[in-house]
Write an enzyme that holds these catalytic residues in place. Structure first.
Site, PDB file in Angstrom:
ATOM      1  N   SER A  64       0.830  -1.202   0.000  1.00 47.46           N
ATOM      2  CA  SER A  64       0.000   0.000   0.000  1.00 47.46           C
ATOM      3  C   SER A  64       0.866   1.254   0.000  1.00 47.46           C
ATOM      4  O   SER A  64       2.013   1.256   0.455  1.00 47.46           O
ATOM      5  CB  SER A  64      -0.902   0.030   1.236  1.00 47.46           C
ATOM      6  OG  SER A  64      -1.799  -1.056   1.237  1.00 47.46           O
TER       7      SER A  64
HETATM    8  N1  SAH Z   1      -0.550  -5.007   4.259  1.00 50.59           N
HETATM    9  C1  SAH Z   1       0.085  -5.306   2.991  1.00 50.59           C
HETATM   10  C2  SAH Z   1      -0.851  -4.981   1.850  1.00 50.59           C
HETATM   11  C3  SAH Z   1      -0.766  -6.013   0.787  1.00 50.59           C
HETATM   12  S1  SAH Z   1      -2.046  -5.919  -0.440  1.00 50.59           S
HETATM   13  C4  SAH Z   1       1.418  -4.613   2.867  1.00 50.59           C
HETATM   14  O1  SAH Z   1       1.745  -3.765   3.713  1.00 50.59           O
HETATM   15  O2  SAH Z   1       2.189  -4.951   1.967  1.00 50.59           O
HETATM   16  C5  SAH Z   1      -3.314  -6.900   0.299  1.00 50.59           C
HETATM   17  C6  SAH Z   1      -2.967  -8.313   0.639  1.00 50.59           C
HETATM   18  O3  SAH Z   1      -4.188  -8.972   1.027  1.00 50.59           O
HETATM   19  C7  SAH Z   1      -2.391  -9.131  -0.506  1.00 50.59           C
HETATM   20  O4  SAH Z   1      -1.161  -9.669  -0.106  1.00 50.59           O
HETATM   21  C8  SAH Z   1      -3.434 -10.231  -0.731  1.00 50.59           C
HETATM   22  O5  SAH Z   1      -2.877 -11.474  -1.134  1.00 50.59           O
HETATM   23  C9  SAH Z   1      -4.093 -10.324   0.620  1.00 50.59           C
HETATM   24  N2  SAH Z   1      -5.430 -10.919   0.622  1.00 50.59           N
HETATM   25  C10 SAH Z   1      -6.410 -10.817  -0.320  1.00 50.59           C
HETATM   26  N3  SAH Z   1      -7.495 -11.528   0.054  1.00 50.59           N
HETATM   27  C11 SAH Z   1      -7.191 -12.103   1.247  1.00 50.59           C
HETATM   28  C12 SAH Z   1      -7.895 -12.969   2.138  1.00 50.59           C
HETATM   29  N4  SAH Z   1      -9.144 -13.389   1.877  1.00 50.59           N
HETATM   30  N5  SAH Z   1      -7.272 -13.360   3.278  1.00 50.59           N
HETATM   31  C13 SAH Z   1      -6.003 -12.957   3.577  1.00 50.59           C
HETATM   32  N6  SAH Z   1      -5.292 -12.142   2.764  1.00 50.59           N
HETATM   33  C14 SAH Z   1      -5.867 -11.724   1.609  1.00 50.59           C
END
Ligand code: SAH
Length: 213
Positions: A64
């Site tokens: 993000s």
């Molecule tokens: N907090 C992260 C943001 C990554 S983007 C950072 O700081 O890098 C969002 C993340 O949510 C992705 O890695 C994606 O794989 C994950 N995601 C999507 N659906 C999900 C679910 N149902 N359960 C757990 N993670 C999920």
């Protein structure tokens, strides 16, 4: 990659930018000042890591934008020793921010590749979440509930009921809700059955995926 004085300089500039954009929580700003964001990215992005932008990580996901991380974290009102659940570990950057603020962090990731790489990276950087889980964030972590706060870092088409149920009374759930564009939403749990809802404008996230890979 290492953390050099030039990176610290760029972080100081990023923190000033976040202050100008309206972030006031000192603990959030100090965490962002400390954490080497470039080490959470592929080395080809090293020179850009302190721009206020999202970047691609593995498995088609994104880290993000720092402003979004700061905005969501500020809404959580994290206090030292709070038990915080994060949905979407991704690169681990948000996990690191919460840990650096003194929270006991639990985090769930559904992409195995990211779960594995981030599980290896975080201890190398001295970041020790209480628990990293590979699984479906829609379900939360009932075995570790209740939580002081829950942060969802992917766009959710609706607010998953299990996450509401796993919040302490007085606890805060920060979740971007919507399909193409998401409204940043804060739920504060008032009692067993009632939640107060606040909305904070539009953001764009990768989707919170359900029942598919
Ligand atoms: N907090 C992260 C943001 C990554 S983007 C950072 O700081 O890098 C969002 C993340 O949510 C992705 O890695 C994606 O794989 C994950 N995601 C999507 N659906 C999900 C679910 N149902 N359960 C757990 N993670 C999920």
């Amino acid at each position: 990659m290492r953390d050099l004085a030039k990176h610290q300089g760029l972080r100081n500039q990023l923190v000033s930018l976040l202050e100008r954009k309206g972030i006031t929580d000192k603990n959030v700003l100090e965490a962002i000042r400390k954490i080497p964001r470039h080490l959470f990215l592929n080395s080809s992005f090293e020179d850009f890591a302190y721009q206020d932008k999202p970047f691609p990580i593995a498995a088609g996901q994104t880290i993000s934008q720092p402003y979004t991380v700061a905005f969501q974290t500020e809404l959580l009102q994290v206090k030292k020793d709070d038990k915080v659940l994060e949905i979407g570990t991704g690169s681990g950057y948000q996990t690191a921010v919460l840990y650096t603020m003194g929270a006991k962090v639990y985090s769930i990731e559904r992409q195995n590749e990211l779960f594995k790489s981030t599980s290896l990276l975080l201890p190398k950087l001295g970041i020790r979440p209480k628990h990293l889980a590979f699984g479906d964030g829609y379900k939360g972590l009932p075995n570790f509930a209740p939580f002081d706060s829950i942060i969802v870092t992917a766009g959710a088409p609706y607010i998953p009921q299990p996450l509401m149920a796993q919040l302490k009374i007085g606890g805060r759930l920060v979740i971007p809700v919507g399909e193409d564009v998401q409204v940043m939403t804060l739920l504060v749990r008032k009692n067993e059955t009632q939640f107060e809802k606040h909305e904070f404008g539009d953001f764009r996230f990768v989707p919170l995926l359900e029942d598919k890979n």
